[in-house]
Design an enzyme around this catalytic site. Structure first.
Site, mmCIF file in Angstrom:
data_model
loop_
_atom_site.group_PDB
_atom_site.id
_atom_site.type_symbol
_atom_site.label_atom_id
_atom_site.label_comp_id
_atom_site.label_asym_id
_atom_site.label_seq_id
_atom_site.Cartn_x
_atom_site.Cartn_y
_atom_site.Cartn_z
ATOM 1 N N TYR A 19 -2.877 23.571 9.261
ATOM 2 C CA TYR A 19 -2.815 22.185 9.714
ATOM 3 C C TYR A 19 -1.456 21.525 9.545
ATOM 4 C CZ TYR A 19 -7.916 22.493 9.722
ATOM 5 O OH TYR A 19 -9.209 22.857 9.952
ATOM 6 N N ASP A 241 -25.472 20.542 11.025
ATOM 7 C CA ASP A 241 -24.301 21.075 10.332
ATOM 8 C C ASP A 241 -24.119 20.265 9.050
ATOM 9 O OD1 ASP A 241 -21.810 21.734 9.369
ATOM 10 O OD2 ASP A 241 -20.782 21.585 11.300
ATOM 11 N N LYS A 270 -19.081 24.964 1.837
ATOM 12 C CA LYS A 270 -18.287 24.081 0.980
ATOM 13 C C LYS A 270 -18.817 24.024 -0.448
ATOM 14 C CE LYS A 270 -15.764 21.534 4.434
ATOM 15 N NZ LYS A 270 -14.493 22.218 4.175
#
Length: 433
Positions: A19, A241, A270
């Site tokens: 990123y 999700d 996560k």
């Protein structure tokens, strides 16, 4: 920073960072160790982590219970292939997840990353219709503001206008992207959309309660009830999700359980391992699984990530679930939520702030225009906190065990910095699935 460690200087020319435009981005900060809610840098500085390593370290870093479980498993078997073999950590974890999730979400397919879990869920949905002999169900309906990962299939169901994947427009398959049904009028609009495209749609895909990397956008549980109603009316699958929202982040262990709406497939990752090891899961309902249960070998789900159900990661996840079972996380999330509300409220008066919102252990300050994320991140670090804004959003997703003093340090840093001139946008601080 001067006097960077040798490993940093030698490795930097060879590491491709996430990123960022590496030619212009500021150098990353070298980390020596982590503990609790803190990151200790190689130069001795200590940063209070406001984002829990992209929302994963919900119990804090280096939790002794998780660390001990991983150490025990490391002595027994760090990894073994899951094709044709079984091991206790994965089977115990699957049983526990099935018991914790609502309804008949009781068939767990493990993978390593969130993006891959979403791809698996999409693949399940496509093959569900193929196995039932229904042709043409090849597309997905997802939503503006949504984000589901950076792999090829997941890019197609992200918000096409938010920019991160815009480079691939026209290259990837097109999906149906709609607005969330937040009221009767938008539900009627989505109903018409499904009437027009329903025979092409394999599943509806949504982030329940919070659209994370698309802008930390909150929506009411009534949206999920409307989606369940529409999915049933038009006979399409519903996928939640919960890679961001799962495991306590919104105040319930799972957003689907708290909302009373059960999807056909849910994706998890996560915080699944408490921020220690990569692990994800796509959990399907009995209805979906039964479409694959057949004497025909061709009806099987032909998918198998090499490190799926990694024993070390499953041991960490089981230990993390132990910590959720003790109940303290509920009080901690409520405490963190109250601290975020009180601490971020003064930001509302700052120039350029358009909204301040909190849900569970998520605090968001939305700006009128995109911040200079790189400059803000550097200034935050100078204040002893680690916060990575992205786009128009400065957010906190702290560890649930963070102290009140640490939380106050984070919220004060945001309120103080947003009172200064911010300049234009540079590097993006969003997360990856």
């Amino acid at each position: 920073m001067n006097d960077r460690p040798g490993w940093y200087e030698r490795g930097a020319p060879h590491v491709w960072r996430p990123y960022c435009q590496m030619k212009t981005a500021p150098p990353p900060l070298p980390v020596a160790r982590t503990q609790g809610a803190q990151i200790v840098l190689e130069d001795g500085r200590v940063l209070v982590d406001g984002v829990a390593s992209w929302w994963t370290a919900c119990h804090g870093y280096n939790h002794p219970h998780i660390r001990a479980a991983v150490a025990r498993q490391l002595e027994r078997a760090p990894h073994v292939m899951f094709g044709g073999l079984a091991h206790e950590p994965a089977y115990v974890l699957a049983e526990r997840l099935a018991a914790l999730l609502p309804g008949e979400l009781d068939h767990v397919f493990f993978a390593e990353s969130g993006s891959v879990a979403v791809e698996i869920a999409m693949k399940m949905a496509l093959q569900y219709w193929i196995n039932r002999g229904v042709a043409g169900r090849t597309r997905f309906l997802s939503f503006f503001g949504g984000y589901h990962g950076d792999t090829l299939a997941t890019m197609t169901v992200c918000d096409p206008e938010e920019g991160m994947h815009g480079l691939f427009a026209g290259v990837l398959p097109s999906q149906v992207i709609a607005h969330l049904p937040k009221d009767d009028a938008s539900e009627a609009e989505l109903d018409r959309e499904l009437s027009a495209h329903g025979r092409d749609i394999a599943a509806i895909l949504v982030e329940p309660r919070v659209q994370g990397a698309g802008g930390m956008l909150f929506h009411h549980d009534d949206v999920l009830r409307r989606l369940r109603r529409l999915a049933d009316r038009h006979d399409v699958l519903l996928i939640f999700d919960e890679i961001f929202t799962g495991f306590g982040r919104t105040g319930d262990l799972f957003a689907c359980a708290g909302s009373g709406v059960t999807p056909d497939i849910i994706t998890l990752s996560k915080a699944l391992t408490g921020g220690t090891l990569p692990l994800s899961a796509a959990v399907a309902s009995r209805r979906v699984f039964e479409a694959f249960w057949s004497d025909d070998t061709g009806a099987a789900l032909m998918h198998g990530p090499t490190y799926m159900a990694n024993p070390l990661a499953c041991a960490a996840a089981n230990a993390s679930l132990d910590l959720f079972e003790d109940g303290d996380w509920l009080a901690n999330v409520a405490r963190v939520s109250a601290g975020l509300k009180a601490g971020l409220e003064p930001c509302r008066a700052a120039d350029g702030v358009v909204d301040v919102r909190v849900l569970g252990a998520i605090g968001v300050v939305e700006l009128e225009r995109a911040a200079d994320a790189g400059a803000l991140c550097r200034r935050f670090a100078e204040r002893g906190v680690w916060i990575r804004p992205f786009g128009k959003v400065v957010y906190l997703t702290p560890a649930f065990v963070m102290s009140d003093d640490e939380l106050g340090q984070l919220t004060r840093a945001i309120c103080d910095e947003l009172g200064q001139d911010r300049g234009g946008r540079d590097e993006d601080g969003r997360h990856g699935h």
